[in-house]
Design an enzyme around this catalytic site. Sequence first.
Site, PDB file in Angstrom:
ATOM      1  N   HIS A   1      82.317  42.919   6.946  1.00 12.86           N
ATOM      2  CA  HIS A   1      81.355  43.768   7.647  1.00 12.86           C
ATOM      3  C   HIS A   1      81.799  45.234   7.583  1.00 12.86           C
ATOM      4  O   HIS A   1      82.940  45.557   7.890  1.00 12.86           O
ATOM      5  CB  HIS A   1      81.268  43.319   9.110  1.00 12.86           C
ATOM      6  CG  HIS A   1      80.216  44.016   9.906  1.00 12.86           C
ATOM      7  ND1 HIS A   1      78.936  43.521  10.035  1.00 12.86           N
ATOM      8  CD2 HIS A   1      80.235  45.167  10.613  1.00 12.86           C
ATOM      9  CE1 HIS A   1      78.219  44.328  10.794  1.00 12.86           C
ATOM     10  NE2 HIS A   1      78.998  45.353  11.164  1.00 12.86           N
TER      11      HIS A   1
ATOM     12  N   ASP B   1      81.531  37.788   7.003  1.00 10.13           N
ATOM     13  CA  ASP B   1      81.047  38.581   8.126  1.00 10.13           C
ATOM     14  C   ASP B   1      80.527  37.641   9.203  1.00 10.13           C
ATOM     15  O   ASP B   1      79.727  36.741   8.911  1.00 10.13           O
ATOM     16  CB  ASP B   1      79.919  39.507   7.640  1.00 10.13           C
ATOM     17  CG  ASP B   1      79.361  40.413   8.718  1.00 10.13           C
ATOM     18  OD1 ASP B   1      79.788  40.329   9.882  1.00 10.13           O
ATOM     19  OD2 ASP B   1      78.476  41.219   8.391  1.00 10.13           O
TER      20      ASP B   1
ATOM     21  N   SER C   1      74.504  47.530  10.346  1.00 12.74           N
ATOM     22  CA  SER C   1      75.054  46.929  11.564  1.00 12.74           C
ATOM     23  C   SER C   1      74.084  47.146  12.730  1.00 12.74           C
ATOM     24  O   SER C   1      72.908  46.785  12.621  1.00 12.74           O
ATOM     25  CB  SER C   1      76.449  47.490  11.835  1.00 12.74           C
ATOM     26  OG  SER C   1      77.136  46.695  12.775  1.00 12.74           O
TER      27      SER C   1
END
Length: 296
Positions: free
Chosen positions: A271, A241, A153
Site C-alpha cells: 500500500h 495490501d 488510499s
Amino acid sequence: MTRDELSGAARRLCDAMAARFPGPGDAAALRAAVAAGEAVRPAGPEVASVYDTTAGGVPVRVYDPAPGAAGRPLVVYFHGGGWVMCGPDTHDALCRALAAASGAVVVSTGYRLAPEHPWPAAADDALTALLWARAEALRLGCDPRRVVVAGDSSGGNLAAVTALRAPELVAGQLLVYPPLDAAMDSASVAAYGRGYFHTAAHMAWYWEQYGGDPAHPHVSPLRAARVAGLPRTLLVLADCDPLRDEGLAYARRLGRAGVDCEVRLYPGVFHGFLGLPLPVAETAVAGAAAWLAGTG
C-alpha cells in the site's frame, strides 16, 4: 519460513518506511513524520503552470501542462493519508506526473482533515471541489464532459464517494488502493495487516478518527445499495495490501452492474507504492495517465 511476497526492492523500502513511521494513536506524531519525509521526497516533472487557489472555499492546487489548450480531461484529485494527514504538498510529485503524462489539468484538493473535522467534512469538500471543477472546466481549457475524480488510499475513498453522490457529473473514477468498507473483514486484512507498512491497526484507527456510520455508503462505498450508472472505473491495487480485497470486491460489484471497470493488480508491492521509487510505480503511473487521457 514463509516466502516474502514483496519484491526485494519493495521489502527494503517497506522496512525503512515502517521503521520511521509512528504507530496509530497520535495524529500530531503521524503528521510530523509525514512532514519530515517531505524534505527528502523527490520532485515531480516540470509542469507549465502550477498555482494555488480555492474551489468554493476549499484549497486546491491546479496543474496545467499546456495553458491555452482546450477540450482536455479535468482530474479532481484527492490525496491519501487516512483522512488524517498529508495534503497537496505530499502528493505534488504524483499530481505533476499525472498531469504531464496525461495532458489533463489536475486539481489537487486540500480537504479538511480528521479528527478535527470528522465525516462528512472531507466528503463534502470533495464534492465542492468537483462542482467547482465542472463550473470552471471551460476556463481551464477542459471539456466538462471529461471530468474524472481520482485519489489514492483515503483519497480513493473520497473519489468513490463523490462518484456515488454525483455520477452524472463525472466521466470516470480512478481509485488507487482505496478503503471501501469500514468493517475491514476481508482475507487480505488478515494476510497483510502486519509487516507490510500500512497495518490493519493504522487503518482501524483512521476509520475511528474519520467517523460516520460505517454502514453509510458515503463512508463505506462497498455497501452502496446501487452502483449501476457509475462512470468508467480504473482500480489500481497493490497485491500485498490489507485493502486489496475491498478493491476487488468493488470491481466485481461494478462489473455485475454493467459498469466499465478495469482492475490493475500489481504484485510484489505494498500500500502506497505509487509514490515510491520503484519501476512498477512508474509503470502504474504511466498506465493510469494513459487511462485518464482516454476518458471521455
